[in-house]
Design a protein around this motif. Structure first.
Motif, short mmCIF file in Angstrom:
data_model
loop_
_atom_site.label_atom_id
_atom_site.label_comp_id
_atom_site.label_asym_id
_atom_site.label_seq_id
_atom_site.Cartn_x
_atom_site.Cartn_y
_atom_site.Cartn_z
N SER A 150 0.86 -1.21 0.02
CA SER A 150 -0.04 -0.07 0.07
C SER A 150 1.00 1.23 0.08
O SER A 150 0.29 2.40 -0.33
N THR A 151 2.27 1.15 0.03
CA THR A 151 3.24 2.22 -0.02
C THR A 151 4.45 1.64 -0.51
O THR A 151 4.51 0.35 -0.66
N GLU A 259 -5.62 7.46 -0.15
CA GLU A 259 -6.37 6.71 0.56
C GLU A 259 -7.39 6.02 -0.13
O GLU A 259 -7.86 4.87 0.23
N ARG B 22 -3.83 4.62 7.12
CA ARG B 22 -2.25 4.62 7.54
C ARG B 22 -2.26 5.01 8.94
O ARG B 22 -2.85 6.05 9.57
N ASP B 23 -1.84 4.03 9.85
CA ASP B 23 -2.01 4.27 11.25
C ASP B 23 -0.46 4.18 11.51
O ASP B 23 0.42 3.08 11.97
N ASP B 25 3.12 3.60 10.54
CA ASP B 25 3.74 2.40 9.72
C ASP B 25 2.78 1.42 9.44
O ASP B 25 3.08 0.62 8.44
N HIS B 27 -0.47 -0.17 8.04
CA HIS B 27 -1.58 0.34 7.01
C HIS B 27 -2.76 -0.71 7.23
O HIS B 27 -2.72 -1.85 7.51
N HIS B 114 2.93 -2.68 5.84
CA HIS B 114 2.07 -2.30 4.25
C HIS B 114 2.00 -3.11 3.40
O HIS B 114 1.98 -2.90 2.02
#
Lengths: 288, 288, 288, 288
Positions: A150-151, A259, B22-23, B25, B27, B114
């Protein structure tokens, strides 16, 4: 004009076989899809319909079931080799056998001996060849291993021409369904642990690579699979880029800071590539 | 002859939405497929093509994305309710909204913040209605939960007629892909734990029932879901009987003591049934 | 151990394009699915993620649409050649382009200028390569041409071994979904009539061959395609044997004189083969 | 809490049957997919697994094949009625039967007696019910009839809210895959010609309606089917809007005057609606 028969093969595709082994109250399950394909002295069947050299595809199917009983079915690579050798060794008209197996994975329910739930979309695969000169090749693999970061993925610095509208990005979603197939320099002691090790290396490299392109991720996965343990000499990938497009929410007065994404179906990027040891032996017919 | 417009609805099907939260690092991923469907004052659009009462399906799609940003997306039931109420409450010509959501499940890779892998073939579902009289209904569910018992299943004592050739068995493989949908007597505090509890009860009952018929297993699953925790008043199932036929190996001089099976595609048994509390309130349009 | 990059390519798969040409009130429709794939100086993108040599797949998609406008789209082979040459000729880092197109067929409704109905399950295909040395190859084809002979097919005289249970037959249903791909010795004046001619020859040979095996039918189809008109030098087939099993009605006191069949899904026979002119030029990368 | 069994049914889904009738050298082909479903005294099988009231799904399958031999198979509606009545009339525990049939269409090759090619993606359908009170219902239909108008379609004048970005258009492509199902006020003399007539009316209305919305086209199709010939009293449609989006070629300095389209997969509009005679009799369980 003279017309001739070119390369050909025939067989039974997708013989669905489930084997249950009972170890007291604990059962073991193998769920596979076997495709066999034979070639050899097939001129007459093509030219005149004379089937004297043809082992029917129905017989090939029966052999798959009978062998699962007689010889068991542990690692799909071993079962495929057994089948391939059988066809070539017992029928003089069959010079070459190709066996492809898909294995569907099940997980035993906790504290249950004989109850199972399908485990993921992922499929384990193998492709085996055997010819009458005694040459065998084995390709192991997996497909439909669906993964997403996701990143940690960027895409910029690419070529631009008059048809380029894509804007560079330094943060995107990277998602794919991995198809990977590999061959060993020499056969592993057990294809099971070897498969598990490669699979884990692929996941580790996918997750652990800060990616500037899906090609870079593909190469990193291949390199890890080749160097992370003994035995592999080549690995090939097909990885669709399952695009996740950031939705433009500006018309609604909303930001979209990585998002909310639209997961697109078609078209999709498709990245194919191979990584190999410099000293990898010739593959012969392994990949065919 | 007088011809009139009957029941009708229209909407945007299969809006694919992925939301990343995103929490730090770590996700969180939600991957859903949203279908909205509206009805109301639609005579004119059908009779004359006057679209004055029509909120375009394109706008419905935009709303799905915008709401995922504005309101977040935690439990699919809550998100569906929000969308359904929005369409009815903001457009006088829309009298009724129906929202259906599928959720695809992902598992975060261990020690990765993530990176995710698709988790099984199973899909979580919901179906929500809301009308302008303020009535809302919620059906939760799952589909494609593929399960198999390798023993503990019998089938005998059935009706026989002149077309019966099936032989009774006291030991067979029982496999199915469960589709289950349920409604609560009153809304749970949180649809997430409720879903997890029902899912576990379904698995427990499937695995724990010594089955004399797939119907018996279905009923046991329903009873467990209704009595295993608070809140459910009705559950409906569709369960295909994924036949596993014992292969006849006698022609090859081999026994087959429940070991080697052919997994068939078609035809298949299809068992549909519902289990409900005697005092279950009327379902209204919940299942439509 | 030294690890290196092996063969690789990347591109945009399944760009769905529909082009409408208006000839007064009469419209012409082309409905295609284009997949482009490029290779060349791709070491850096794999090793370091440097995209300087990469023409994005998004740009490839844009090019497909723009070319449909600029150059039109008549025969898919010509359109594919145009695209392939463009990528190679305009980007020095791209040394080779591969373009694959599927075309879906529509029939204009009688006496209607702009209304169409999808015409069959059949798909027209092509596969084109072009490299920076100016070499081009073209493979034309079709797939999912589903055909059935309800008699005129036998199967007997085959090999028998300990796993053979199939009984010979002198009258069976023969059904398949033809995938055929062919190359020309030299390009035809127009790929459209050439395709129509080959398709008709395939149908004629399928229908007109009294078949002792599906291989014999395959060869007859290939021979007819090569000799029935000018230009072809090689044709390759993949033909699944869509088994139609005679249902045993004896338990119900009924004969079944080749009247009632069960159409099976899996497993299925799969016959693959090629027919070529003895003097066929080397195919190069045409089939890859 | 008291838990009870709710509505339920069980049967054999997707029995694939091909029947060949030989009229001298000319053969006739029927290719169908039959799903039967029974209900009745099914409490015990659910509660205790007692199968005494259960006619196995395997027997249902056998009955389908045997009936195709004994009674022939001309119109699918008649065959379904025969099957449904048989199950209810011969088994006292079976109170209700539901039979659904799909028919796949083949075209005989010109001047060939026994060679056929699959004819289109379109499927003919029926759904039949019969209960022990002698009530029967018949719904005829078709699905996957894929049609496209390349002009003559507009969309404007719709509601606008804060989530609307769609721009009105006075010329767009309109494409859909028609699913239509209808019932007759009284049974036609022959379901074959009735089906052909309705199908032609649907095509005529689709092609002949200048469309301001897909709903208007749907209604026009329904009205034509009801008034174009004798017998129909209700018709229901499900019509996905297969969006064809005009590609923005302005970045490449090109106009796009309704010439080049992107054919999208998901999301898609979905229009569902029914048209009926004002005096249509109650449908009972016909549509279930």
């Amino acid at each position: 004009m003279q017309v001739v028969l070119g390369p050909n093969r025939y067989g039974k595709a997708e013989t669905r076989l489930v084997r249950v082994v009972r170890d007291g109250d604990v059962h073991h399950l193998k769920d596979v899809n076997v495709s066999t394909s034979l070639s050899g002295e097939m001129e007459q069947v093509h030219l005149t319909g004379d089937n004297a050299a043809v082992l029917p595809t129905d017989t090939q199917k029966n052999t798959v079931y009978a062998f699962a009983k007689k010889h068991g079915l542990r690692q799909i690579e071993d079962f495929a080799l057994l089948l391939a050798a059988h066809f070539v060794d017992t029928q003089p008209t069959i010079h070459h056998a190709r066996v492809e197996i898909e294995e569907y994975l099940w997980r035993r329910l906790p504290e249950r001996g004989h109850s199972f739930v399908r485990d993921g979309t992922e499929v384990r695969t193998c492709l085996v060849h055997h010819d009458r000169d005694g040459r065998s090749t084995v390709v192991s693999g997996l497909k439909d291993l669906v993964v997403l970061n996701s990143t940690g993925s960027e895409f910029h610095g690419f070529l631009q021409d008059g048809y380029t509208t894509l804007r560079p990005t330094t943060d995107r979603v990277l998602a794919t369904a991995v198809t990977a197939r590999w061959r060993h320099a020499r056969p592993p002691a057990d294809y099971g642990p070897s498969h598990a090790r490669v699979r884990q290396d692929l996941l580790d490299a996918f997750a652990g690579t800060h990616s500037l392109s899906l090609q870079q991720t593909l190469y990193a996965m291949g390199e890890r699979a080749l160097t992370g343990g003994p035995g592999l000499c080549e690995i090939r990938f097909a990885m669709p880029n399952r695009h996740h497009f950031l939705v433009d929410l500006a018309p609604f007065g909303l930001d979209n800071d990585n998002e909310v994404y639209y997961a697109a179906d078609r078209p999709y990027g498709l990245i194919e590539g191979s990584v190999l040891r410099e000293d990898a032996p010739d593959a012969g017919f392994a990949w065919e």
